[in-house]
Design a protein around this motif. Structure first.
Motif, short mmCIF file in Angstrom:
data_model
loop_
_atom_site.label_atom_id
_atom_site.label_comp_id
_atom_site.label_asym_id
_atom_site.label_seq_id
_atom_site.Cartn_x
_atom_site.Cartn_y
_atom_site.Cartn_z
N PHE A 550 0.83 -1.21 0.00
CA PHE A 550 0.00 0.00 0.00
C PHE A 550 0.87 1.27 0.00
O PHE A 550 0.50 2.30 -0.56
CB PHE A 550 -0.89 -0.04 1.26
N SER A 551 2.05 1.16 0.62
CA SER A 551 2.88 2.35 0.83
C SER A 551 3.44 2.91 -0.47
O SER A 551 4.30 2.31 -1.11
CB SER A 551 4.02 1.99 1.77
N PHE A 552 2.95 4.11 -0.83
CA PHE A 552 3.52 4.75 -2.02
C PHE A 552 4.92 5.27 -1.73
O PHE A 552 5.74 5.44 -2.63
CB PHE A 552 2.61 5.89 -2.52
N VAL A 553 5.25 5.49 -0.45
CA VAL A 553 6.59 5.96 -0.08
C VAL A 553 7.60 4.84 -0.35
O VAL A 553 8.73 5.10 -0.78
CB VAL A 553 6.62 6.36 1.42
N ARG A 554 7.17 3.60 -0.11
CA ARG A 554 8.04 2.46 -0.41
C ARG A 554 8.33 2.39 -1.91
O ARG A 554 9.48 2.30 -2.32
CB ARG A 554 7.33 1.18 0.08
N GLY A 555 7.28 2.49 -2.69
CA GLY A 555 7.46 2.43 -4.16
C GLY A 555 8.39 3.52 -4.62
O GLY A 555 9.26 3.31 -5.48
N SER A 556 8.24 4.69 -4.03
CA SER A 556 9.07 5.82 -4.42
C SER A 556 10.53 5.57 -4.04
O SER A 556 11.44 5.76 -4.85
CB SER A 556 8.53 7.08 -3.72
N PHE A 557 10.75 5.11 -2.80
CA PHE A 557 12.13 4.90 -2.33
C PHE A 557 12.84 3.85 -3.19
O PHE A 557 13.97 4.05 -3.65
CB PHE A 557 12.10 4.47 -0.87
N GLN A 558 12.17 2.73 -3.41
CA GLN A 558 12.80 1.67 -4.21
C GLN A 558 13.12 2.16 -5.62
O GLN A 558 14.19 1.90 -6.15
CB GLN A 558 11.85 0.46 -4.30
N SER A 559 12.20 2.94 -6.18
CA SER A 559 12.41 3.43 -7.54
C SER A 559 13.56 4.44 -7.59
O SER A 559 14.33 4.47 -8.55
CB SER A 559 11.15 4.10 -8.08
N LEU A 560 13.68 5.26 -6.53
CA LEU A 560 14.77 6.24 -6.50
C LEU A 560 16.12 5.54 -6.44
O LEU A 560 17.05 5.89 -7.19
CB LEU A 560 14.62 7.16 -5.26
N VAL A 561 16.22 4.50 -5.59
CA VAL A 561 17.49 3.77 -5.48
C VAL A 561 17.79 3.07 -6.81
O VAL A 561 18.93 3.11 -7.31
CB VAL A 561 17.42 2.75 -4.31
N TYR A 562 16.75 2.49 -7.40
CA TYR A 562 16.95 1.79 -8.67
C TYR A 562 17.38 2.78 -9.77
O TYR A 562 18.24 2.48 -10.59
CB TYR A 562 15.66 1.08 -9.09
N THR A 563 16.77 3.97 -9.73
CA THR A 563 17.13 4.99 -10.73
C THR A 563 18.61 5.34 -10.64
O THR A 563 19.28 5.53 -11.66
CB THR A 563 16.28 6.27 -10.48
N GLN A 596 14.87 -6.41 -8.70
CA GLN A 596 13.73 -6.72 -9.57
C GLN A 596 12.72 -5.56 -9.66
O GLN A 596 11.64 -5.72 -10.20
CB GLN A 596 12.99 -7.96 -9.05
N VAL A 597 13.10 -4.41 -9.08
CA VAL A 597 12.14 -3.29 -9.05
C VAL A 597 11.82 -2.84 -10.47
O VAL A 597 12.71 -2.70 -11.30
CB VAL A 597 12.71 -2.10 -8.23
N ASN A 598 10.50 -2.66 -10.73
CA ASN A 598 10.10 -2.11 -12.03
C ASN A 598 9.51 -0.73 -11.75
O ASN A 598 8.44 -0.61 -11.14
CB ASN A 598 9.06 -3.04 -12.66
N ILE A 599 10.21 0.29 -12.14
CA ILE A 599 9.82 1.64 -11.70
C ILE A 599 8.51 2.13 -12.35
O ILE A 599 7.84 2.98 -11.79
CB ILE A 599 10.95 2.68 -11.93
N TYR A 600 8.16 1.57 -13.52
CA TYR A 600 6.96 2.12 -14.22
C TYR A 600 5.65 1.81 -13.49
O TYR A 600 4.86 2.73 -13.24
CB TYR A 600 6.95 1.65 -15.67
#
Ligand SMILES: Nc1ncnc2c1ncn2[C@@H]1O[C@H](COP(=O)(O)OP(=O)(O)OP(=O)(O)O)[C@@H](O)[C@H]1O
Length: 628
Positions: A550-563, A596-600
């Motif tokens: 549910f956490s959009f902050v989690r999605g954001s953090f993982q995507s930032l690190v992956y970026t 395995q993070v998919n940022i899209y």
């Protein structure tokens, strides 16, 4: 204030001033407002049990067009409650019939022909008087009217209400009386047939009170408006200016009739006013029960039985003092011939479409934002200062394999900083905004949807600016990869996360009281952060796994690190000559479970969260605005 008014206390000159101007406005229907058997009940608690408390006890009355009526009575007798019920501000808990001329009140029709000015002057502090009026004109007048005609009407109204010379004054600098006149002017722009005012003289000195009541009388007499206001204990002079008095005592009507007949009416019933006594004080003393409580019961019974709705909508103070005429009029004892009003036609106003409402509200917001420079500058400076502090603390960590964990902490801190500033910036401001919104919305200035759009149109660009002020210096100082693609994704994720967090701030502000929302908002974010990324996925107890997703902050953090470390980033330089465990970024991502993070999909989820929160916020505000 005496020098700034165009009108004077003497009635004849008043009529001249507003009378002339009144001709310029569209003639509105004359509306008599009457009510029968009106009851209002609220739920209260006694000994932990829900009990019903009746505040208005089946009262009747009639407020005629062309008259200024004061609802009077001791504190707590139900004056404001009656006004709220008649204006349609409080609906649930009320029963009985309210008539507009001869037809039962229709809520939509009522909104078209009336306005309600509450006790507190909820006007936009950061606009000038003329700007406030112009926005009101654009929002409330038909689109068929030209801008010149609208500004002409604004000037005429300012002139008529003695506000012309304050046209360019910021409203927060106006005196109490001027603010009250402005709140009337803002509603008079549509020339409503009925005006309800809750304690309009509160906080004014005697001279301002007198001028203000003269103005109200003037507005009632010219163009036959129905003016109804609640009043505490006016002076004898002020009391005389009212055409009609409606006196309440603990939710019962004990008198309705002309102000000059209060004393004869009561003396007829052996309640004698002491010589040289202020009739208003006398009325309140009677209502409090100083002349006996049995007297009050009799007075309430008498007013009930003498209310003759079926006879031409005329309400008499006693049968013998009214002479019924055959041609549909009734002759009052003060020799005013009262005409029976015809049925009210339901005319639809050609209101501006949504996009125009949003446009005018947006322009208003821009002006207010520009005037609120201190707040804006503080927000920008705070972002810049934190960027410099973080940039300095974590300098160079973005391109050094030996301090990859430090870089992750920088990303974590950055994410949290923008999440909290995004939320806190709006969480407190909305409850303040809500009071003005409620007044404007109730008086049919605009619909909620364009209002929300207009708020977003200014808040979103400003929040984006704040994010950029933080991201650019901190990104460079921490030596993150200077690649357009990585920088763009990094910025994009932080911006949408911050905006989504802002949307949760709006939701908390719109749903909860300030004291609760400033606590609940951050706690919600802490939960999303902890279950989002402060704990490894494999360590999360099964019942909390949903919070992780549910956490959009989690999605954001993982995507930032992956970026920063994904997308086939090459081997990193290492400042530690001995050993660099994470020289290859993919190793770091794999160990962090981010490979395995998919940022899209994460991006779309954050946007979805953003949209859902705004839909929920709008629904909550809509419910609160319409819950009456
Ligand atoms: N929602 C409510 N729940 C419980 N009691 C209520 C509620 N609304 C009003 N009352 C009670 O109803 C009574 C009348 O309130 P109201 O505000 O109409 O009085 P008022 O005559 O306008 O008083 P004042 O002149 O002091 O403003 C008061 O005793 C008030 O406590």
């Amino acid at each position: 204030m005496a020098t700034d008014v165009k009108y004077r206390t003497d009635d004849a000159s008043n009529n001249n001033v507003t009378g002339k101007k009144a001709q310029l406005f569209l003639k509105k229907a004359e509306v008599d407002l009457s009510f029968e058997n009106l009851t209002y009940t609220v739920n209260t608690f006694s000994k932990f049990k829900k009990v019903k408390k009746e505040i208005l006890h089946g009262i009747n009355g009639c407020f005629r067009s062309g008259e200024l009526t004061a609802i009077m009575g001791p504190s707590g007798c139900g004056k404001s409650t009656l006004l709220n019920v008649l204006a349609g501000y409080s609906i649930s808990g009320s029963s009985g019939q309210v008539y507009l001329n001869d037809s039962l009140r229709d809520e939509k029709q009522m909104a078209n022909i009336s306005c309600y000015i509450q006790q507190d002057d909820y006007v936009r502090d950061l606009l000038t008087v003329r700007e406030s009026m112009t926005v009101a004109a654009h929002l409330k007048l038909p689109t068929t009217e030209s801008t010149t005609s609208k500004s002409g009407q604004v000037e005429d109204l300012l002139d008529a209400l003695g506000l012309s010379i304050h046209g360019d004054t910021i409203t927060k600098r106006l005196s109490g009386g001027q603010k009250k006149r402005l709140s009337i002017a803002l509603e008079l722009i549509t020339n409503p047939s009925i005006l309800f005012l809750d304690e309009p003289t509160t906080g004014l000195d005697s001279q301002s009170c007198s001028q203000f009541v003269s103005l109200m009388a003037d507005l009632a007499h010219n163009q036959s408006r129905t003016m109804v206001c609640t009043l505490h204990q006016p002076s004898a002079l002020l009391f005389e200016k009212f055409d009609q008095i409606y006196a309440l005592s603990t939710g019962q009507c004990i008198y309705q009739g002309p102000s000059n007949l209060v004393i004869p009416y009561f003396s007829e019933r052996t309640i004698v006013c002491p010589p040289y006594h202020n009739p208003a004080d006398f009325l309140i003393e009677v209502a409090i029960g100083e002349y006996g409580t049995d007297v009050l019961a009799k007075l309430a019974d008498t007013t009930k039985t003498t209310y003759i709705k079926k006879h031409n909508n005329c309400h008499s103070i006693s049968d013998d003092q009214e002479l019924q005429l055959e041609n549909g009029t009734c002759l009052k004892n003060n020799n005013i011939v009262v005409k029976k009003q015809g049925p009210l036609k339901n005319k639809s106003l050609n209101k501006p479409p949504y996009y125009l409402q949003a446009y005018h509200l947006y322009l208003r917001n821009v002006i207010m934002y520009k005037r609120n420079k201190t707040n804006l500058m503080l927000r920008i400076i705070a972002h810049f200062v934190i960027a410099i502090i973080f940039g300095y603390l974590y300098r160079g960590v973005g391109n050094d394999a030996s301090v990859m964990i430090s870089n992750m902490v920088f990303v974590y801190g950055t994410n949290l900083f923008l999440v909290y500033t995004g939320q806190m910036a709006v969480i407190v401001s909305f409850p303040l905004e809500y009071k003005v919104l409620k007044r404007e919305h109730f008086n049919s200035w605009f619909k909620l949807f364009p209002y929300m759009i207009s708020i977003l149109l200014v808040e979103i660009p400003f929040q984006i600016l704040c994010c950029l002020v933080y991201i650019v210096p901190s990104y460079i100082m921490t030596s993150q990869p200077l690649e357009l693609m990585r920088f763009s994704y990094f910025t994009l994720f932080l911006v949408v996360t911050s905006l989504t967090s802002q949307s949760t701030g709006f939701l908390c502000g719109a749903t909860l009281p300030v004291k609760v929302s400033v606590f609940v908002g951050p706690v919600f974010m802490v939960l999303l952060s902890v279950f989002g990324f402060a704990i490894r996925f494999t360590d999360i107890p099964a019942i909390y796994v949903w919070l992780h997703y549910f956490s959009f902050v989690r999605g954001s953090f993982q995507s930032l690190v992956y970026t920063l470390y994904g997308f086939n980033r090459g081997v990193l330089p290492c400042s530690d000559e001995m050993y660099c465990h994470y020289k290859n970024p993919i190793k770091f991502l794999t160990e962090m479970e981010f490979a395995q993070v998919n940022i899209y999909p994460e991006f779309f989820y954050i946007c979805f969260f953003f949209l859902c929160t705004y839909v929920l916020t709008t629904t909550v505000i809509w419910y609160r605005l319409n819950k009456r």
